[in-house]
Enzyme design. Sequence first.
Site, PDB file in Angstrom:
ATOM      1  N   ARG A  82       0.819  -1.214   0.000  1.00 16.51           N
ATOM      2  CA  ARG A  82       0.000   0.000   0.000  1.00 16.51           C
ATOM      3  C   ARG A  82       0.853   1.264   0.000  1.00 16.51           C
ATOM      4  O   ARG A  82       0.447   2.288  -0.552  1.00 16.51           O
ATOM      5  CB  ARG A  82      -0.937  -0.010   1.204  1.00 16.51           C
ATOM      6  CG  ARG A  82      -1.952  -1.150   1.176  1.00 16.51           C
ATOM      7  CD  ARG A  82      -2.819  -1.152   2.415  1.00 16.51           C
ATOM      8  NE  ARG A  82      -3.650   0.051   2.498  1.00 16.51           N
ATOM      9  CZ  ARG A  82      -4.367   0.385   3.558  1.00 16.51           C
ATOM     10  NH1 ARG A  82      -4.330  -0.384   4.643  1.00 16.51           N
ATOM     11  NH2 ARG A  82      -5.103   1.482   3.564  1.00 16.51           N
ATOM     12  N   TYR A  94      -9.177  14.236  -5.988  1.00 15.87           N
ATOM     13  CA  TYR A  94      -9.622  15.459  -5.319  1.00 15.87           C
ATOM     14  C   TYR A  94      -8.806  15.673  -4.047  1.00 15.87           C
ATOM     15  O   TYR A  94      -8.402  14.717  -3.388  1.00 15.87           O
ATOM     16  CB  TYR A  94     -11.118  15.411  -4.981  1.00 15.87           C
ATOM     17  CG  TYR A  94     -11.555  14.261  -4.114  1.00 15.87           C
ATOM     18  CD1 TYR A  94     -11.622  14.393  -2.729  1.00 15.87           C
ATOM     19  CD2 TYR A  94     -11.929  13.037  -4.673  1.00 15.87           C
ATOM     20  CE1 TYR A  94     -12.039  13.342  -1.927  1.00 15.87           C
ATOM     21  CE2 TYR A  94     -12.339  11.979  -3.879  1.00 15.87           C
ATOM     22  CZ  TYR A  94     -12.392  12.137  -2.514  1.00 15.87           C
ATOM     23  OH  TYR A  94     -12.795  11.090  -1.716  1.00 15.87           O
ATOM     24  N   PRO A  95      -8.538  16.926  -3.692  1.00 14.39           N
ATOM     25  CA  PRO A  95      -7.880  17.239  -2.428  1.00 14.39           C
ATOM     26  C   PRO A  95      -8.923  17.490  -1.344  1.00 14.39           C
ATOM     27  O   PRO A  95     -10.074  17.834  -1.647  1.00 14.39           O
ATOM     28  CB  PRO A  95      -7.101  18.512  -2.753  1.00 14.39           C
ATOM     29  CG  PRO A  95      -7.964  19.209  -3.759  1.00 14.39           C
ATOM     30  CD  PRO A  95      -8.648  18.116  -4.557  1.00 14.39           C
ATOM     31  N   MET A  96      -8.529  17.336  -0.095  1.00 12.82           N
ATOM     32  CA  MET A  96      -9.484  17.549   0.990  1.00 12.82           C
ATOM     33  C   MET A  96      -8.771  17.961   2.280  1.00 12.82           C
ATOM     34  O   MET A  96      -7.575  17.740   2.456  1.00 12.82           O
ATOM     35  CB  MET A  96     -10.309  16.287   1.238  1.00 12.82           C
ATOM     36  CG  MET A  96      -9.521  15.095   1.714  1.00 12.82           C
ATOM     37  SD  MET A  96     -10.578  13.769   2.339  1.00 12.82           S
ATOM     38  CE  MET A  96     -11.253  14.549   3.813  1.00 12.82           C
ATOM     39  N   ASN A  97      -9.548  18.567   3.165  1.00 13.63           N
ATOM     40  CA  ASN A  97      -9.114  18.936   4.510  1.00 13.63           C
ATOM     41  C   ASN A  97     -10.059  18.342   5.535  1.00 13.63           C
ATOM     42  O   ASN A  97     -11.206  18.005   5.221  1.00 13.63           O
ATOM     43  CB  ASN A  97      -9.143  20.458   4.707  1.00 13.63           C
ATOM     44  CG  ASN A  97      -8.054  21.182   3.955  1.00 13.63           C
ATOM     45  OD1 ASN A  97      -6.972  20.645   3.736  1.00 13.63           O
ATOM     46  ND2 ASN A  97      -8.340  22.420   3.556  1.00 13.63           N
ATOM     47  N   LYS A  98      -9.601  18.263   6.770  1.00 15.62           N
ATOM     48  CA  LYS A  98     -10.484  18.038   7.902  1.00 15.62           C
ATOM     49  C   LYS A  98     -10.830  19.414   8.486  1.00 15.62           C
ATOM     50  O   LYS A  98      -9.942  20.222   8.758  1.00 15.62           O
ATOM     51  CB  LYS A  98      -9.807  17.168   8.961  1.00 15.62           C
ATOM     52  CG  LYS A  98      -9.749  15.687   8.590  1.00 15.62           C
ATOM     53  CD  LYS A  98     -11.135  15.077   8.579  1.00 15.62           C
ATOM     54  CE  LYS A  98     -11.085  13.559   8.551  1.00 15.62           C
ATOM     55  NZ  LYS A  98     -10.584  13.011   7.279  1.00 15.62           N
ATOM     56  N   GLN A 133      -8.348   2.771  -3.964  1.00 18.23           N
ATOM     57  CA  GLN A 133      -8.141   4.102  -3.396  1.00 18.23           C
ATOM     58  C   GLN A 133      -6.710   4.282  -2.905  1.00 18.23           C
ATOM     59  O   GLN A 133      -6.129   3.381  -2.313  1.00 18.23           O
ATOM     60  CB  GLN A 133      -9.095   4.317  -2.221  1.00 18.23           C
ATOM     61  CG  GLN A 133      -8.857   5.615  -1.452  1.00 18.23           C
ATOM     62  CD  GLN A 133      -9.764   5.742  -0.251  1.00 18.23           C
ATOM     63  OE1 GLN A 133     -10.847   6.297  -0.321  1.00 18.23           O
ATOM     64  NE2 GLN A 133      -9.329   5.200   0.883  1.00 18.23           N
TER      65      GLN A 133
END
Length: 250
Positions: free
Chosen positions: A131, A145-149, A185
């Site tokens: 992995r 896609y990018p992401m935040n918490k 993923q």
Amino acid sequence: MSQAAETLDGWYSLHLFYAVDWASLRIVPKDERDALVTEFQSFLENTATVRSSKSGDQAIYNITGQKADLLLWFLRPEMKSLNHIENEFNKLRIADFLIPTYSYVSVIELSNYLAGKSDEDPYENPHIKARLYPELPHSDYICFYPMNKRRNETYNWYMLTMEERQKLMYDHGMIGRKYAGKIKQFITGSVGFDDFEWGVTLFSDDVLQFKKIVYEMRFDETTARYGEFGSFFVGHIINTNEFDQFFAIS
């Protein structure tokens, strides 16, 4: 202070998005255009040799919509190797006709939220190594896609206890498991590397699965309360031997 999650880090990652300057490319004589494409093909075939030595990988996709035309995704053991690839790419003649529209710098990441206690060196575990240093699938479709918490006065992921975050991530992960065999993923961490905290890259032979998993996860508490997202990029795989057709202008 809340306890920070520990991470295992693998190959460094560079997503490069480009739009083709068709207007400028159209006025290039066919023989010169063919030479540009051949040089580009040779470059990517050369960079792809790392796959056989298991020292990196790469993927090339034709992006749908006007955000970009091409996505080049490179994975390498060192960040400086990504710099070298990008610098050499920029020297290609085809680069004069490719307009950068977006990029993302990160590193393949696994967190310890769902990990059990063990004295084993995780970097010696074959499952974990696969992995962290993956062989990318040749799936028909890709989604990035990018992401935040989220961290604001109402909902702040980083103020939750480790136990609270573990519970939320467990529930979140159970949704993802429903798509095993349908979606592959890859999570890449980018805190300190880019404008968002993570990048998410999904592969599937059925593009509709991207819509299904992202929509279903909207109802998950982790996403509903704490998820913030950037732009989504979706595209279809393109092989270097298809470049002649892709860049052809009648």
